[in-house]
Enzyme design. Structure first.
Site, PDB file in Angstrom:
ATOM      1  N   LYS A  86       7.172  -1.918 -34.803  1.00 60.88           N
ATOM      2  CA  LYS A  86       5.944  -0.749 -34.990  1.00 60.88           C
ATOM      3  C   LYS A  86       5.532  -0.162 -35.827  1.00 60.88           C
ATOM      4  O   LYS A  86       4.127   0.014 -36.408  1.00 60.88           O
ATOM      5  CB  LYS A  86       7.242   0.535 -33.246  1.00 60.88           C
ATOM      6  CG  LYS A  86       7.078  -0.756 -32.088  1.00 60.88           C
ATOM      7  CD  LYS A  86       7.940   0.610 -31.118  1.00 60.88           C
ATOM      8  CE  LYS A  86       7.982  -0.639 -30.217  1.00 60.88           C
ATOM      9  NZ  LYS A  86       9.369   0.600 -29.155  1.00 60.88           N
ATOM     10  N   GLN A 122      12.812   5.773 -28.718  1.00 61.67           N
ATOM     11  CA  GLN A 122      12.819   4.077 -28.643  1.00 61.67           C
ATOM     12  C   GLN A 122      14.282   4.002 -27.438  1.00 61.67           C
ATOM     13  O   GLN A 122      15.146   5.062 -27.816  1.00 61.67           O
ATOM     14  CB  GLN A 122      13.407   3.766 -29.850  1.00 61.67           C
ATOM     15  CG  GLN A 122      14.085   2.069 -29.761  1.00 61.67           C
ATOM     16  CD  GLN A 122      12.325   1.001 -29.380  1.00 61.67           C
ATOM     17  OE1 GLN A 122      11.225   1.678 -30.041  1.00 61.67           O
ATOM     18  NE2 GLN A 122      12.395   0.497 -28.353  1.00 61.67           N
ATOM     19  N   ASP A 140       3.902   6.025 -24.683  1.00 65.52           N
ATOM     20  CA  ASP A 140       4.732   4.933 -24.428  1.00 65.52           C
ATOM     21  C   ASP A 140       4.061   5.288 -22.426  1.00 65.52           C
ATOM     22  O   ASP A 140       4.107   4.392 -21.625  1.00 65.52           O
ATOM     23  CB  ASP A 140       5.948   4.866 -23.701  1.00 65.52           C
ATOM     24  CG  ASP A 140       7.287   4.233 -25.325  1.00 65.52           C
ATOM     25  OD1 ASP A 140       5.968   3.549 -24.967  1.00 65.52           O
ATOM     26  OD2 ASP A 140       8.084   4.539 -25.390  1.00 65.52           O
TER      27      ASP A 140
END
Ligand code: NAP
Length: 295
Positions: free
Chosen positions: A54, A98, A121
């Site tokens: 990422k 994460q 997200d």
């Protein structure tokens, strides 16, 4: 039948080219640089690989990025304090925590602490609710990437029988919601199966489009699908190592046999994976534009 191999690697590359151009324009015309913060807790090797990827991709696109590597012993209070600071940081438009988080951290509290406007997200309850109502701000990255794979491969979803195997909050459930929406890129008839479904092959054999996200290697075999099906394999299963120590990764679908019946199929790796990261970048750009009143 020779199946079309849907290359997520190639489609993601095309989308990233478009995103990179969009970022250059935002910088030039609006002096706006999208910013992404990634938070990684602990030293899970798979999570480290994802966060590294990422970071690399966001930098290659010209996204400003900040990375926070936190020890696994970080308390929930400390994590929430950091999120609060990032919520108030004007250089940061998107915050990614994460997953999975260590056991002592309440995942729901953490996801709810992210400002919904910075929730790139798409896991905040407010954003999931908006998705359900058909008015999404940010789509969760993996299902959003799958929808893009279908659109850009010319696969018509409208009116199709879509069967999703797996009902997780990050893939199966949002995927079902996205493809149920009343719009020309959706309008599907959606069935969702899970581990307690009585006989999943009854459902998978009806599918025009089969999306599998269960995390069990090669579970969907050729006898479970019909001729001409389109198969999207989300699974990432590490089943061993090569002689040189590289992980052997397979999907949830038995690619070699199912591709003989399928009209189109995604490989693992190189299918859904590259799209997930790319959609995170797209959501970060959207977040920056929303802050600046451009979206
Ligand atoms: P998850 O949270 O573990 O959920 C798995 C789902 O599959 C659950 O709903 C479970 O049912 C269902 N299931 C398990 N075994 C089954 C079976 N034999 N038949 C029918 N349903 C079954 O998994 P996830 O987070 O959605 O991830 C799924 C896979 O996709 C994993 O391999 C993951 O690594 C991969 N993934 C890849 C990406 C990417 O970008 N490529 C992104 C996300 C996930 P119950 O609900 O009844 O337990």
């Amino acid at each position: 039948m020779s199946a079309q191999i849907i290359s997520g690697t190639e489609i993601a590359r095309q989308i990233r080219q478009e995103l990179s151009q969009e970022i250059a324009e935002l910088k030039e015309r609006h002096h706006l640089t999208p910013g992404l913060a990634t938070l990684l807790m602990g030293d899970d090797p798979a999570s480290q690989i994802y966060v590294n990827q990422k970071g690399k991709i966001s930098q290659s696109l010209g996204i400003y990025s900040e990375r926070y590597d936190l020890p696994a012993t970080t308390s929930e209070e400390e994590l929430l304090t950091l999120i609060d600071q990032l919520n108030g940081n004007s250089r940061i438009h998107g915050i990614l925590v994460q997953l999975p988080l260590p056991q002592h951290i309440n995942e729901t509290s953490v996801l709810c602490a992210i400002d919904p406007e910075k929730d790139v997200d798409g896991f905040h309850p407010m954003n999931l609710g908006k998705l359900m109502l058909g008015n999404p701000a940010y789509l969760p990255c993996t299902p959003c990437g799958i929808q893009q794979l279908l659109i850009r491969s010319g696969i018509k979803v409208e009116g199709a029988e879509v069967v999703i195997v797996g009902r997780s909050n990050i893939v199966g459930k949002p995927m079902a919601n996205i493809l149920l929406q009343k719009n020309p890129w959706a309008n599907a008839t959606v069935t969702v199966c899970h581990s307690l479904s009585r006989d999943i092959s009854v459902h998978t054999r009806r599918a025009d489009i089969l999306i599998v996200a269960i995390g069990k290697p090669k579970t969907i075999t050729a006898d479970m699908v019909k001729e001409g099906v389109v198969v999207i394999d989300v699974g990432v299963n590490r089943i061993g190592k090569t002689a040189t120590g590289k992980s052997i990764v397979v999907g949830d679908v038995d690619f070699d046999t199912v591709k003989l019946k399928a009209r189109a199929i995604t490989p693992v790796p190189g299918g859904v994976g590259p799209m997930t990261i790319t959609m995170l970048m797209a959501n970060t750009i959207t977040a920056a534009k929303r802050t600046a009143g451009l979206s």
